[in-house]
Design a protein around this motif. Sequence first.
Motif, PDB file in Angstrom:
ATOM      1  N   UNK A 186      42.325  38.600 -38.894  1.00  0.00           N
ATOM      2  CA  UNK A 186      43.313  38.167 -39.894  1.00  0.00           C
ATOM      3  C   UNK A 186      42.817  38.475 -41.298  1.00  0.00           C
ATOM      4  N   UNK A 187      41.547  38.151 -41.563  1.00  0.00           N
ATOM      5  CA  UNK A 187      41.021  38.392 -42.906  1.00  0.00           C
ATOM      6  C   UNK A 187      40.804  39.883 -43.178  1.00  0.00           C
ATOM      7  N   UNK A 188      40.579  40.668 -42.127  1.00  0.00           N
ATOM      8  CA  UNK A 188      40.561  42.128 -42.319  1.00  0.00           C
ATOM      9  C   UNK A 188      41.917  42.599 -42.839  1.00  0.00           C
ATOM     10  N   UNK A 189      42.990  42.118 -42.214  1.00  0.00           N
ATOM     11  CA  UNK A 189      44.338  42.468 -42.665  1.00  0.00           C
ATOM     12  C   UNK A 189      44.565  42.042 -44.113  1.00  0.00           C
ATOM     13  N   UNK A 190      44.165  40.808 -44.421  1.00  0.00           N
ATOM     14  CA  UNK A 190      44.367  40.282 -45.775  1.00  0.00           C
ATOM     15  C   UNK A 190      43.650  41.144 -46.798  1.00  0.00           C
ATOM     16  N   UNK A 191      42.393  41.462 -46.540  1.00  0.00           N
ATOM     17  CA  UNK A 191      41.623  42.267 -47.496  1.00  0.00           C
ATOM     18  C   UNK A 191      42.159  43.686 -47.598  1.00  0.00           C
ATOM     19  N   UNK A 192      42.637  44.231 -46.467  1.00  0.00           N
ATOM     20  CA  UNK A 192      43.229  45.571 -46.504  1.00  0.00           C
ATOM     21  C   UNK A 192      44.497  45.574 -47.353  1.00  0.00           C
ATOM     22  N   UNK A 193      45.292  44.522 -47.233  1.00  0.00           N
ATOM     23  CA  UNK A 193      46.530  44.439 -48.029  1.00  0.00           C
ATOM     24  C   UNK A 193      46.193  44.309 -49.513  1.00  0.00           C
ATOM     25  N   UNK A 194      45.198  43.477 -49.831  1.00  0.00           N
ATOM     26  CA  UNK A 194      44.760  43.389 -51.232  1.00  0.00           C
ATOM     27  C   UNK A 194      44.276  44.750 -51.731  1.00  0.00           C
ATOM     28  N   UNK A 195      43.561  45.484 -50.872  1.00  0.00           N
ATOM     29  CA  UNK A 195      43.056  46.801 -51.249  1.00  0.00           C
ATOM     30  C   UNK A 195      44.203  47.766 -51.527  1.00  0.00           C
ATOM     31  N   UNK A 196      45.204  47.773 -50.648  1.00  0.00           N
ATOM     32  CA  UNK A 196      46.376  48.638 -50.858  1.00  0.00           C
ATOM     33  C   UNK A 196      47.040  48.294 -52.182  1.00  0.00           C
ATOM     34  N   UNK A 197      47.155  46.988 -52.460  1.00  0.00           N
ATOM     35  CA  UNK A 197      47.757  46.561 -53.727  1.00  0.00           C
ATOM     36  C   UNK A 197      46.959  47.017 -54.936  1.00  0.00           C
ATOM     37  N   UNK A 198      45.630  46.961 -54.831  1.00  0.00           N
ATOM     38  CA  UNK A 198      44.782  47.356 -55.960  1.00  0.00           C
ATOM     39  C   UNK A 198      44.872  48.846 -56.256  1.00  0.00           C
ATOM     40  N   UNK A 199      45.232  49.644 -55.244  1.00  0.00           N
ATOM     41  CA  UNK A 199      45.347  51.095 -55.421  1.00  0.00           C
ATOM     42  C   UNK A 199      46.781  51.538 -55.726  1.00  0.00           C
ATOM     43  N   UNK A 200      47.725  50.600 -55.665  1.00  0.00           N
ATOM     44  CA  UNK A 200      49.137  50.962 -55.869  1.00  0.00           C
ATOM     45  C   UNK A 200      49.367  51.414 -57.310  1.00  0.00           C
ATOM     46  N   UNK A 201      50.160  52.462 -57.461  1.00  0.00           N
ATOM     47  CA  UNK A 201      50.445  53.005 -58.788  1.00  0.00           C
ATOM     48  C   UNK A 201      51.661  52.354 -59.434  1.00  0.00           C
ATOM     49  N   UNK A 202      52.459  51.649 -58.642  1.00  0.00           N
ATOM     50  CA  UNK A 202      53.645  50.973 -59.178  1.00  0.00           C
ATOM     51  C   UNK A 202      53.401  49.460 -59.180  1.00  0.00           C
ATOM     52  N   UNK A 203      53.644  48.808 -60.305  1.00  0.00           N
ATOM     53  CA  UNK A 203      53.433  47.355 -60.386  1.00  0.00           C
ATOM     54  C   UNK A 203      54.212  46.571 -59.328  1.00  0.00           C
ATOM     55  N   UNK A 204      55.417  47.026 -59.019  1.00  0.00           N
ATOM     56  CA  UNK A 204      56.238  46.330 -58.018  1.00  0.00           C
ATOM     57  C   UNK A 204      55.545  46.327 -56.666  1.00  0.00           C
ATOM     58  N   UNK A 205      54.988  47.468 -56.271  1.00  0.00           N
ATOM     59  CA  UNK A 205      54.280  47.568 -54.997  1.00  0.00           C
ATOM     60  C   UNK A 205      53.013  46.706 -55.008  1.00  0.00           C
ATOM     61  N   UNK A 206      52.276  46.749 -56.116  1.00  0.00           N
ATOM     62  CA  UNK A 206      51.037  45.981 -56.217  1.00  0.00           C
ATOM     63  C   UNK A 206      51.312  44.483 -56.097  1.00  0.00           C
ATOM     64  N   UNK A 207      52.340  44.008 -56.771  1.00  0.00           N
ATOM     65  CA  UNK A 207      52.659  42.580 -56.756  1.00  0.00           C
ATOM     66  C   UNK A 207      53.132  42.116 -55.380  1.00  0.00           C
ATOM     67  N   UNK A 208      53.929  42.938 -54.706  1.00  0.00           N
ATOM     68  CA  UNK A 208      54.340  42.592 -53.343  1.00  0.00           C
ATOM     69  C   UNK A 208      53.105  42.486 -52.440  1.00  0.00           C
TER      70      UNK A 208
END
Length: 397
Positions: free
Chosen positions: A305-327
Amino acid sequence: MLKKLRYLDYYLLVPYLLLCAIGVVMVYSASAYWIKNQYGWAETTVLMRQLTYVLLGVLLAWFFYYFKLSVFRSPGWQKFMLAVLFIMLLYLTVLSHLDPAAAINGATAWIRIGPIQIQPTEFAKLGVIIYLAHMFASRQDQMAAPDFSIMQLAQPVLMISLILILVWFQPDTGGAIIIAGITLVMLAASGISLKYGFGFAAFIAAILGLGYYVINRLPLADLASKSYKLRRLIAAVHPFAMRKLEGNQVVNSLVAIAHGGLLGVGLGNSSQKLGYLPEPYTDFILAVITEELGLIGALVVIGLIFWLIMRIYFVGSKATRPFYALISYGIATMMMLQTIFNVGAVTGVLPVTGVTLPFISYGGSSMLVLSAGMGIMLNISAKEKQQRLKQAEAVHA
């Protein structure tokens, strides 16, 4: 359509599917004896329901993987989504006053439509994430400006406050706190001045800390006769003193954890699920997992579960669009808070709030919302990966 499969994020997909599979197995193990002896149902009844929820969830994830995310930002969608959420939550508030018997475990949190039960608070979590991502992304420049005023966020603050009040009135304390936590994290990630972010966080922390201190200091006898919610808070601090009341689940959960030890007693061999731990396939399924698969098995589940959570945070940190990062930050925070509240309740560290363990606990609304969130995250990850590849090709061209 098939072309997009090349951009699948397997670091998200594989743990998601593994957790769903583990959930199905453990729901069957935890529910078979209980439902047969408590309700007279066939031992596979809950198993088949959970399997149906998982299959529907995977289909929903597949749908949102190909969904055009810009639709979420259209005014029509935003109004429709908020209207549906408010109608469902308002209905539950009215129902709790007109028909108190509709409450389950002290909360009027479900809408029954024929054989189907819907839990609006679960959908409200994802709705709040999408709504705030749109509102904060649209106002990002204003929020980062030196002359920013909190009054510029009057509309989202009002909307979220109304949702929180309606959820609290069910009463769904866990759901309300999770929505508040999601709001705080997304607010902090939106580019707002740190003084506002720290101010909100400090206020919430002070209230929670004061509440814990008061409960721990006041005489138990004076509190035992108070409200149901208050007794659940007390049970988190004094579970064994209230083992015949609201502390019953926590005490039996701790017994199950102690019995499981490091390696567990074996799949299907839990003793606490045999009538001691109420509805062991829902909020307290982690206690059964720990008893049967041991501390190591529980840590594997929590680790996934925490692997998923950290991966999602990682995807957000690399997102180029603020909308994607915030989601991304919103979905990761939702999963993180649910996991913390569930594990905390099972181990007696936090009050029992009825929060499910993501992808593991029995429940249709939770599974569908989490799966929709995973589909959205797979979509965002694929779009970002595709964009990076196009940029790399343009550089080398």
